[in-house]
Every structure is written in structure tokens, then in C-alpha cells.
Design an enzyme around this catalytic site. Structure first.
Site, short mmCIF file in Angstrom:
data_model
loop_
_atom_site.label_atom_id
_atom_site.label_comp_id
_atom_site.label_asym_id
_atom_site.label_seq_id
_atom_site.Cartn_x
_atom_site.Cartn_y
_atom_site.Cartn_z
N HIS A 16 0.73 -1.16 0.21
CA HIS A 16 -0.02 0.02 -0.06
C HIS A 16 0.92 1.24 -0.07
O HIS A 16 2.08 1.25 0.28
CB HIS A 16 -0.84 0.03 1.07
CG HIS A 16 -0.52 -0.45 2.64
ND1 HIS A 16 0.69 0.49 3.00
CD2 HIS A 16 -0.68 -1.41 3.16
CE1 HIS A 16 0.86 -0.42 4.17
NE2 HIS A 16 0.16 -1.31 4.59
P1 TYD Z 1 -2.70 -3.80 7.19
O1 TYD Z 1 -2.62 -2.29 6.89
O2 TYD Z 1 -3.12 -4.69 6.19
O3 TYD Z 1 -1.46 -4.35 7.79
P2 TYD Z 1 0.37 -4.22 7.02
O4 TYD Z 1 0.46 -3.16 6.21
O5 TYD Z 1 1.16 -4.38 8.12
O6 TYD Z 1 0.37 -5.79 6.07
O7 TYD Z 1 -3.40 -3.79 8.39
C1 TYD Z 1 -3.92 -4.94 9.12
C2 TYD Z 1 -5.29 -4.80 9.91
O8 TYD Z 1 -4.87 -4.06 10.97
C3 TYD Z 1 -6.23 -3.89 9.36
O9 TYD Z 1 -7.46 -4.61 9.61
C4 TYD Z 1 -6.10 -2.59 9.57
C5 TYD Z 1 -5.69 -2.66 10.95
N1 TYD Z 1 -4.76 -1.36 11.59
C6 TYD Z 1 -5.27 -0.76 12.36
O10 TYD Z 1 -6.36 -0.60 13.01
N2 TYD Z 1 -4.44 0.40 12.91
C7 TYD Z 1 -3.37 0.68 12.44
O11 TYD Z 1 -2.35 1.47 12.59
C8 TYD Z 1 -2.73 -0.44 11.27
C9 TYD Z 1 -1.29 -0.40 10.62
C10 TYD Z 1 -3.23 -1.45 11.12
#
Ligand code: TYD
Length: 134
Positions: free
Chosen positions: A51
């Protein structure tokens, strides 16, 4: 300012162990830290991230173990290997990132300039490229 760069923190190691210091608000971290999260227990086949963020800047630190981070600013792609607690990767807004190749002991700490807001995440690569060219 570059879209991404490596930062080296000060280290005050002595015979009692290591101490690494990262101060916010423009000292070591280029922004005021509003959010901290850490990623652990991801095995070596997992790819996380995928992302870009319209508003949030990040600093990534492998406080334990190691991982690879693919950074893509829409023009250039580079893989950064993080494997030292004093070594950090600054990511500006609108940088596509993928984290992978996590060691079993990897703890990847992420410092963020904004509170969590899903609407500022771009999770579609084509959309990211479109917005960087706009
Ligand atoms: P995600 O963005 O997919 O994690 P990564 O980028 O590390 O692969 O996030 C996973 C889940 O956690 C998603 O449901 C959103 C939640 N989340 C939060 O609620 N707050 C945050 O600060 C982050 C980074 C994720």
C-alpha cells in the site's frame, strides 16, 4: 526531500548493553510521532504492506531480526534490507511499500506521522501509479 531514505540513530552501547535513541519532531524522526505499531510473527513467505499512503509518513525499524522492504516511488524501485536496531527507513507520503523475507525473530517497528485512517491508504497498485502521475 527524498521520498525515502535511511536514517542512523545514535547508539549509546556500553558493557551493560545497547541503547538506541530516536527523538521525534524533526530531531531523528522527521515528524511528530502520532502512532506506533509493530509487526512480528510473519513468516518468510508472507508479504505485508502493499500500500501507499496519501497523508502518512513512516519510519520503519527492525528492532529485532531482519526484513526486506521494497520501496517504489512510482519511478524507482529499491529493496532495503533492515537488520539493525539503529537503522531506520523513512518513507514519505505516496511511496508504495512491501515488507517481506521476515526472519523468525523479526520485530518491525513502524512510527507514523498520523493516526490510523483507512481512507488515506491506497491498496491498489494501478491507482497508486495513476495518483503519482496526476
Ligand atoms: P494492514 O494495513 O493490512 O497491515 P500491514 O500493512 O502491516 O500488512 O493492517 C492489518 C489490519 O490492522 C487492518 O484491519 C487494519 C488494522 N490496522 C489498524 O487498525 N491500525 C493501524 O495502525 C494499522 C497499521 C492497521
Amino acid at each position: 526531500m527524498e521520498k525515502y531514505k535511511l536514517i542512523e540513530f545514535k547508539e549509546y552501547g556500553d558493557d551493560r548493553g545497547n541503547l538506541v535513541v530516536a527523538e521525534g519532531s524533526g530531531k531523528d524522526i522527521p515528524f511528530e510521532i502520532k502512532r506506533v505499531f509493530y509487526i512480528s510473527g510473519s513468516d518468510s513467505e508472507v508479504v505485508r504492506g502493499k500500500h501507499a499512503n496519501r497523508k502518512t509518513q513512516f519510519v520503519l525499524i527492525n528492532v529485532a531480526g531482519s526484513s526486506d522492504v521494497l520501496v517504489d516511488d512510482g519511478n524507482n524501485k529499491e529493496v532495503i534490507h533492515l537488520d539493525k536496531p539503529r537503522m531506520a527507513l523513512f518513507l514519505d507520503t505516496m511511496v508504495w511499500k512491501e515488507m517481506y523475507n521476515f526472519s523468525p525473530d523479526s520485530v518491525l517497528m513502524c512510527l507514523a506521522s498520523e493516526h490510523y485512517d483507512e481512507s488515506e491508504y491506497i491498496r491498489d497498485y494501478e491507482e497508486f501509479v495513476k495518483e503519482t502521475r496526476a
